[in-house]
Design a protein around this motif. Structure first.
Motif, PDB file in Angstrom:
ATOM      1  N   ILE A  11       0.903  -1.272  -0.006  1.00  0.00           N
ATOM      2  CA  ILE A  11       0.115   0.226   0.104  1.00  0.00           C
ATOM      3  C   ILE A  11       0.990   1.229  -0.118  1.00  0.00           C
ATOM      4  O   ILE A  11       1.742   1.320   0.669  1.00  0.00           O
ATOM      5  CB  ILE A  11      -0.974  -0.101   1.124  1.00  0.00           C
ATOM      6  N   GLN A  12       0.661   2.178  -0.907  1.00  0.00           N
ATOM      7  CA  GLN A  12       1.142   3.312  -0.865  1.00  0.00           C
ATOM      8  C   GLN A  12       0.256   4.414  -1.055  1.00  0.00           C
ATOM      9  O   GLN A  12      -0.943   4.495  -1.705  1.00  0.00           O
ATOM     10  CB  GLN A  12       2.167   3.482  -2.119  1.00  0.00           C
ATOM     11  N   ILE A  13       0.464   5.341  -0.065  1.00  0.00           N
ATOM     12  CA  ILE A  13      -0.374   6.787  -0.235  1.00  0.00           C
ATOM     13  C   ILE A  13       0.221   7.810  -0.675  1.00  0.00           C
ATOM     14  O   ILE A  13       1.164   8.079  -0.229  1.00  0.00           O
ATOM     15  CB  ILE A  13      -0.834   7.035   1.506  1.00  0.00           C
ATOM     16  N   HIS A  14      -0.392   8.542  -1.526  1.00  0.00           N
ATOM     17  CA  HIS A  14       0.335   9.736  -2.195  1.00  0.00           C
ATOM     18  C   HIS A  14      -0.192  10.658  -1.805  1.00  0.00           C
ATOM     19  O   HIS A  14      -1.422  10.964  -1.473  1.00  0.00           O
ATOM     20  CB  HIS A  14       0.147   9.295  -3.802  1.00  0.00           C
ATOM     21  N   SER A  15       0.397  11.811  -1.999  1.00  0.00           N
ATOM     22  CA  SER A  15       0.100  13.429  -1.689  1.00  0.00           C
ATOM     23  C   SER A  15       0.815  13.959  -2.851  1.00  0.00           C
ATOM     24  O   SER A  15       2.193  14.089  -3.165  1.00  0.00           O
ATOM     25  CB  SER A  15       0.646  13.833  -0.266  1.00  0.00           C
ATOM     26  N   GLY A  16       0.021  14.349  -3.990  1.00  0.00           N
ATOM     27  CA  GLY A  16       0.669  14.672  -5.308  1.00  0.00           C
ATOM     28  C   GLY A  16       1.434  13.674  -5.853  1.00  0.00           C
ATOM     29  O   GLY A  16       1.074  12.361  -5.940  1.00  0.00           O
ATOM     30  N   GLU A  17       2.811  13.994  -6.234  1.00  0.00           N
ATOM     31  CA  GLU A  17       3.647  12.992  -6.560  1.00  0.00           C
ATOM     32  C   GLU A  17       4.374  12.376  -5.767  1.00  0.00           C
ATOM     33  O   GLU A  17       5.167  11.511  -6.217  1.00  0.00           O
ATOM     34  CB  GLU A  17       4.441  13.581  -7.716  1.00  0.00           C
ATOM     35  N   GLY A  22       4.074   4.479   2.951  1.00  0.00           N
ATOM     36  CA  GLY A  22       4.239   3.233   2.355  1.00  0.00           C
ATOM     37  C   GLY A  22       4.951   2.342   3.485  1.00  0.00           C
ATOM     38  O   GLY A  22       5.456   2.536   4.490  1.00  0.00           O
ATOM     39  N   PRO A  23       5.172   0.989   2.950  1.00  0.00           N
ATOM     40  CA  PRO A  23       5.959   0.013   3.793  1.00  0.00           C
ATOM     41  C   PRO A  23       7.182   0.354   4.679  1.00  0.00           C
ATOM     42  O   PRO A  23       7.396   0.224   5.531  1.00  0.00           O
ATOM     43  CB  PRO A  23       6.055  -1.211   3.073  1.00  0.00           C
ATOM     44  N   GLY A  24       8.039   0.858   3.658  1.00  0.00           N
ATOM     45  CA  GLY A  24       9.244   1.133   4.180  1.00  0.00           C
ATOM     46  C   GLY A  24       9.339   2.760   5.200  1.00  0.00           C
ATOM     47  O   GLY A  24      10.081   2.809   6.034  1.00  0.00           O
ATOM     48  N   LYS A  25       8.521   3.591   4.701  1.00  0.00           N
ATOM     49  CA  LYS A  25       8.364   4.932   5.698  1.00  0.00           C
ATOM     50  C   LYS A  25       7.603   4.427   6.951  1.00  0.00           C
ATOM     51  O   LYS A  25       7.829   4.886   8.074  1.00  0.00           O
ATOM     52  CB  LYS A  25       7.586   5.926   4.900  1.00  0.00           C
ATOM     53  N   ALA A  26       6.739   3.609   7.000  1.00  0.00           N
ATOM     54  CA  ALA A  26       6.100   2.979   8.265  1.00  0.00           C
ATOM     55  C   ALA A  26       7.327   2.328   8.951  1.00  0.00           C
ATOM     56  O   ALA A  26       7.158   2.711  10.127  1.00  0.00           O
ATOM     57  CB  ALA A  26       5.195   1.961   7.894  1.00  0.00           C
ATOM     58  N   ALA A  95      -3.241  -0.827  10.281  1.00  0.00           N
ATOM     59  CA  ALA A  95      -4.540  -1.595  10.352  1.00  0.00           C
ATOM     60  C   ALA A  95      -4.697  -1.755   8.856  1.00  0.00           C
ATOM     61  O   ALA A  95      -5.364  -3.033   8.578  1.00  0.00           O
ATOM     62  CB  ALA A  95      -5.435  -0.661  11.025  1.00  0.00           C
ATOM     63  N   LEU A  96      -4.749  -0.731   8.024  1.00  0.00           N
ATOM     64  CA  LEU A  96      -4.980  -1.132   6.479  1.00  0.00           C
ATOM     65  C   LEU A  96      -4.084  -2.182   5.992  1.00  0.00           C
ATOM     66  O   LEU A  96      -4.541  -2.960   5.269  1.00  0.00           O
ATOM     67  CB  LEU A  96      -4.671   0.373   5.957  1.00  0.00           C
ATOM     68  N   GLN A  97      -2.639  -2.224   6.483  1.00  0.00           N
ATOM     69  CA  GLN A  97      -1.993  -3.363   5.762  1.00  0.00           C
ATOM     70  C   GLN A  97      -2.614  -4.730   6.164  1.00  0.00           C
ATOM     71  O   GLN A  97      -2.593  -5.719   5.429  1.00  0.00           O
ATOM     72  CB  GLN A  97      -0.412  -3.170   6.477  1.00  0.00           C
ATOM     73  N   ALA A  98      -3.008  -4.808   7.470  1.00  0.00           N
ATOM     74  CA  ALA A  98      -3.452  -6.188   8.033  1.00  0.00           C
ATOM     75  C   ALA A  98      -4.744  -6.486   7.289  1.00  0.00           C
ATOM     76  O   ALA A  98      -4.840  -7.744   6.985  1.00  0.00           O
ATOM     77  CB  ALA A  98      -3.659  -5.966   9.620  1.00  0.00           C
TER      78      ALA A  98
END
Length: 126
Positions: A11-17, A22-26, A95-98
């Motif tokens: 799952i990646q959540i974008h703000s603009g570009e 994402g998983p790494g940022k989490a 929670a979204l990932q799960a």
């Protein structure tokens, strides 16, 4: 030899570009929570301080309030910690990932896994 076929849904959540989460940022947010600093979190994840700092900077710019708060110096209050918004975003993302992981198993997953090769062909021809 193990079967190298696998389906990985991320799952990646974008703000603009920009990728806001994402998983790494989490994982980086988890490491900052655990280690109390961006540099220690980066080291624990095998990345440079600069790379970790750039990821934190991106996250902080993508959300309505920063996810990570930093305090320079050598006092007990120095280092980095997740803000209330950071804790909330991380909890909702996990929670979204799960939920996605639970729902990803089933007939559609099985159909894709069944026709996926264990490794790519060396060429499209032949």
């Amino acid at each position: 030899m193990t079967d190298a076929r696998r389906l990985k849904i991320k799952i990646q959540i974008h703000s603009g570009e920009e990728i806001a989460m994402g998983p790494g940022k989490a994982d980086l947010l988890d490491a900052i929570r655990e280690h109390g600093s961006i540099s220690a979190a980066g080291r624990a994840m095998g990345m440079s301080y600069r790379r970790a700092w750039l990821l934190v900077d991106t996250m902080n710019r993508c959300w309505d309030t920063p996810l990570v708060q930093t305090a320079p110096g050598r006092s007990a209050m120095s280092g980095a910690h997740l803000t209330a918004q950071g804790e909330s975003v991380l909890a909702h993302y996990r929670a979204l990932q799960a939920g996605v992981a639970r729902s990803a198993r089933g007939p559609h997953y099985d159909a894709l896994a069944a026709c996926l090769l264990p490794c790519p062909r060396t060429s499209q021809k032949g």
